[in-house]
Design a protein around this motif. Structure first.
Motif, PDB file in Angstrom:
ATOM      1  N   ILE A 190     -37.723  -8.004  -4.012  1.00  0.00           N
ATOM      2  CA  ILE A 190     -37.975  -7.108  -5.137  1.00  0.00           C
ATOM      3  C   ILE A 190     -39.142  -6.170  -4.827  1.00  0.00           C
ATOM      4  N   ARG A 191     -40.161  -6.668  -4.140  1.00  0.00           N
ATOM      5  CA  ARG A 191     -41.288  -5.800  -3.781  1.00  0.00           C
ATOM      6  C   ARG A 191     -40.839  -4.678  -2.842  1.00  0.00           C
ATOM      7  N   ARG A 192     -40.043  -5.027  -1.842  1.00  0.00           N
ATOM      8  CA  ARG A 192     -39.569  -3.998  -0.904  1.00  0.00           C
ATOM      9  C   ARG A 192     -38.596  -3.048  -1.580  1.00  0.00           C
ATOM     10  N   LEU A 193     -37.743  -3.583  -2.437  1.00  0.00           N
ATOM     11  CA  LEU A 193     -36.798  -2.735  -3.162  1.00  0.00           C
ATOM     12  C   LEU A 193     -37.529  -1.748  -4.053  1.00  0.00           C
ATOM     13  N   SER A 194     -38.536  -2.222  -4.758  1.00  0.00           N
ATOM     14  CA  SER A 194     -39.314  -1.336  -5.624  1.00  0.00           C
ATOM     15  C   SER A 194     -40.007  -0.254  -4.806  1.00  0.00           C
ATOM     16  N   GLY A 195     -40.559  -0.651  -3.654  1.00  0.00           N
ATOM     17  CA  GLY A 195     -41.235   0.323  -2.798  1.00  0.00           C
ATOM     18  C   GLY A 195     -40.306   1.413  -2.309  1.00  0.00           C
ATOM     19  N   CYS A 197     -37.515   2.414  -3.721  1.00  0.00           N
ATOM     20  CA  CYS A 197     -37.085   3.255  -4.846  1.00  0.00           C
ATOM     21  C   CYS A 197     -38.183   4.233  -5.259  1.00  0.00           C
ATOM     22  N   PHE A 198     -39.428   3.748  -5.323  1.00  0.00           N
ATOM     23  CA  PHE A 198     -40.522   4.642  -5.691  1.00  0.00           C
ATOM     24  C   PHE A 198     -40.724   5.726  -4.637  1.00  0.00           C
ATOM     25  N   TYR A 199     -40.480   5.398  -3.372  1.00  0.00           N
ATOM     26  CA  TYR A 199     -40.568   6.419  -2.325  1.00  0.00           C
ATOM     27  C   TYR A 199     -39.546   7.522  -2.581  1.00  0.00           C
ATOM     28  N   GLN A 200     -38.316   7.145  -2.921  1.00  0.00           N
ATOM     29  CA  GLN A 200     -37.278   8.136  -3.203  1.00  0.00           C
ATOM     30  C   GLN A 200     -37.636   8.971  -4.431  1.00  0.00           C
ATOM     31  N   LEU A 201     -38.219   8.335  -5.433  1.00  0.00           N
ATOM     32  CA  LEU A 201     -38.604   9.076  -6.638  1.00  0.00           C
ATOM     33  C   LEU A 201     -39.717  10.077  -6.337  1.00  0.00           C
ATOM     34  N   ARG A 202     -40.656   9.696  -5.484  1.00  0.00           N
ATOM     35  CA  ARG A 202     -41.715  10.637  -5.108  1.00  0.00           C
ATOM     36  C   ARG A 202     -41.141  11.837  -4.364  1.00  0.00           C
ATOM     37  N   LEU A 219     -28.663  12.591  -7.852  1.00  0.00           N
ATOM     38  CA  LEU A 219     -29.558  12.140  -6.792  1.00  0.00           C
ATOM     39  C   LEU A 219     -30.219  10.809  -7.151  1.00  0.00           C
ATOM     40  N   ILE A 220     -30.588  10.647  -8.421  1.00  0.00           N
ATOM     41  CA  ILE A 220     -31.193   9.379  -8.848  1.00  0.00           C
ATOM     42  C   ILE A 220     -30.194   8.240  -8.726  1.00  0.00           C
ATOM     43  N   HIS A 221     -28.945   8.487  -9.103  1.00  0.00           N
ATOM     44  CA  HIS A 221     -27.928   7.443  -8.963  1.00  0.00           C
ATOM     45  C   HIS A 221     -27.668   7.127  -7.489  1.00  0.00           C
ATOM     46  N   ALA A 222     -27.733   8.143  -6.639  1.00  0.00           N
ATOM     47  CA  ALA A 222     -27.450   7.930  -5.217  1.00  0.00           C
ATOM     48  C   ALA A 222     -28.567   7.174  -4.516  1.00  0.00           C
ATOM     49  N   PHE A 223     -29.832   7.465  -4.874  1.00  0.00           N
ATOM     50  CA  PHE A 223     -30.958   6.935  -4.117  1.00  0.00           C
ATOM     51  C   PHE A 223     -31.750   5.842  -4.825  1.00  0.00           C
ATOM     52  N   VAL A 224     -31.565   5.693  -6.148  1.00  0.00           N
ATOM     53  CA  VAL A 224     -32.387   4.725  -6.880  1.00  0.00           C
ATOM     54  C   VAL A 224     -31.541   3.672  -7.594  1.00  0.00           C
ATOM     55  N   THR A 225     -30.760   4.101  -8.599  1.00  0.00           N
ATOM     56  CA  THR A 225     -30.034   3.101  -9.391  1.00  0.00           C
ATOM     57  C   THR A 225     -28.989   2.354  -8.569  1.00  0.00           C
ATOM     58  N   LEU A 246     -38.849  -4.168 -11.395  1.00  0.00           N
ATOM     59  CA  LEU A 246     -37.638  -3.364 -11.285  1.00  0.00           C
ATOM     60  C   LEU A 246     -37.441  -2.487 -12.512  1.00  0.00           C
ATOM     61  N   GLN A 247     -37.822  -3.008 -13.681  1.00  0.00           N
ATOM     62  CA  GLN A 247     -37.692  -2.196 -14.895  1.00  0.00           C
ATOM     63  C   GLN A 247     -38.619  -0.987 -14.835  1.00  0.00           C
ATOM     64  N   SER A 248     -39.778  -1.152 -14.211  1.00  0.00           N
ATOM     65  CA  SER A 248     -40.695  -0.018 -14.065  1.00  0.00           C
ATOM     66  C   SER A 248     -40.088   1.062 -13.182  1.00  0.00           C
ATOM     67  N   VAL A 249     -39.302   0.653 -12.193  1.00  0.00           N
ATOM     68  CA  VAL A 249     -38.604   1.631 -11.355  1.00  0.00           C
ATOM     69  C   VAL A 249     -37.587   2.401 -12.187  1.00  0.00           C
ATOM     70  N   LEU A 250     -36.807   1.677 -12.986  1.00  0.00           N
ATOM     71  CA  LEU A 250     -35.796   2.323 -13.820  1.00  0.00           C
ATOM     72  C   LEU A 250     -36.452   3.262 -14.830  1.00  0.00           C
ATOM     73  N   ASN A 251     -37.563   2.837 -15.410  1.00  0.00           N
ATOM     74  CA  ASN A 251     -38.272   3.690 -16.367  1.00  0.00           C
ATOM     75  C   ASN A 251     -38.793   4.965 -15.698  1.00  0.00           C
ATOM     76  N   ALA A 252     -39.330   4.811 -14.491  1.00  0.00           N
ATOM     77  CA  ALA A 252     -39.849   5.977 -13.767  1.00  0.00           C
ATOM     78  C   ALA A 252     -38.734   6.950 -13.436  1.00  0.00           C
TER      79      ALA A 252
END
Length: 384
Positions: A190-195, A197-202, A219-225, A246-252
């Motif tokens: 989960i830590r690596r997954l969150s990292g 996803c946040f990289y893609q969001l940045r 793009l969000i569906h392709a790279f995050v969700t 993980l919820q914080s990733v979805l919220n972001a």
């Protein structure tokens, strides 16, 4: 204990003659069907293009196309004997394309004895691979002992001797993109997954102003969700601390999509505008869908066997739960296992949603509506 076998260039080393012979003798594929497969495999060529220059064409004498639909299936058929070898040694086995895992269950004090059987099985598999012109990388094979902290403390050995190579027991292994740790907390995964996803969001945030709403959503569906939803069925029973990550990733992702600031509230947007399920409900959705497929014989047999209707159990057919289409919840597994989590979440559904006559699309639609109502109605009630 889990053992992950590593094959060297697995798809590229399949011998065509051996494969075709096995398809004919072991699986009864003959005549025109076998000729189709033969034409699919043979007379393939490959070439290399580098710095504007192209090499001559070379005939491909072995291997199956890895990116094709048939490639992984043909590889599994070619190596089907590996499954038989593992079962002959009393081991559990799963194969997905060229990823093969062996596993066994034992008390911590008896693990050393069981390990001998595991290593002898891998040695026999290695011999089979060699005789079939495949290469098993013994030194890259990984082993993971999983259990509670108390059980793991009783394990005396830290390594396994395999074909003269001492292999250290791993504290973490990556299985089909999921990082498994010794206590199966999924914390590292989960830590690596969150990292990631946040990289893609940045990255997306730097170009957000140039994108339309629909392009950003794609793009969000392709790279995050899509990453959040991959194998999310295993999140059942995971500590709430990791679920919040993980919820914080979805919220972001939602805030980026609708151009909200970092500390703005997002629940109303998730409910009213985006209609996104929270992480917990996304996991429940995947578990319920897997149970549905198991009951309709659309899932692997080892999962289907864990979904037993109460109505099919002698002595319990008269119960109200049997008439409502509920599943048996055994008491011999851990609460996070699919054998427990799957039937439990299925039994929590209303009886009309457990109707076997529903098509897959009908079930998907009604299930999402139900989980959506449960997720946000519960939150609103708690807030009030």
């Amino acid at each position: 204990m889990l053992g992950l076998l590593d094959l060297s260039a697995a798809f590229d080393t399949v011998d065509h003659e051996i494969l075709l012979t096995r398809l004919s003798t072991a699986f009864g594929i003959r005549s025109t069907a076998l000729s189709w497969i033969k034409s699919f495999l043979e007379e393939r060529t490959q070439t290399v293009v580098f710095a504007g220059q192209q090499s001559g064409r070379s005939l491909v004498s072995c291997g199956v196309p890895q990116g094709s639909v048939l490639g992984p299936i043909l590889f599994l058929l070619c190596t089907a004997d590996v499954i038989g070898i593992a079962r002959r040694h009393g081991l559990g086995v799963h194969s997905y394309a060229d990823d093969t895992q062996l596993y066994l269950h034992a008390a911590a004090t008896e693990l050393a004895e069981q390990t001998v059987n595991l290593t002898s099985c891998i040695t026999e598999i290695n011999s089979w691979m060699t005789s079939n012109r495949l290469k098993l990388n013994t030194d890259k094979t990984q082993f993971l002992c999983a259990g509670t902290r108390q059980q793991l403390a009783k394990i005396a050995t830290n390594s396994i001797l395999l074909d003269g190579v001492s292999i250290e027991l791993s504290s973490e292994v990556t299985l089909l993109g999921v990082v498994l740790d010794r206590e199966l907390t999924l914390a590292t995964h989960i830590r690596r997954l969150s990292g990631r996803c946040f990289y893609q969001l940045r990255q997306l945030r730097t170009i957000r102003r140039t994108l339309t709403m629909e392009a950003t959503k794609a793009l969000i569906h392709a790279f995050v969700t899509s990453r959040l939803d991959y194998c999310n069925g295993i999140l059942s029973g995971v500590a709430s601390l990791y679920i919040r990550q993980l919820q914080s990733v979805l919220n972001a992702a939602a805030k980026l999509l609708v151009r909200k600031k970092k500390y703005d509230h997002i629940t109303a947007t998730l409910h009213d505008d985006l209609h996104w399920l929270p992480i917990v409900q996304r996991s429940q959705y995947k578990a319920c869908l897997m149970v549905y497929k198991s009951l309709h014989r659309q899932a692997p047999e080892y999962l289907t066997q864990l979904c037993i209707p109460v109505a099919s159990i002698t002595g319990r057919r008269h119960l109200r739960s049997a008439a409502h289409g509920e599943l048996n919840v055994p008491r011999t597994y851990g609460p996070r296992s699919f054998a427990i989590a799957g039937p439990t979440v299925w039994n929590s559904l209303p009886s009309e949603l457990r109707d076997q006559r529903l098509t897959t699309e009908q079930f998907r639609s009604r299930l999402k509506t139900l989980l959506f109502q449960r997720a946000y109605y519960t939150q609103c009630t708690a807030c009030s």
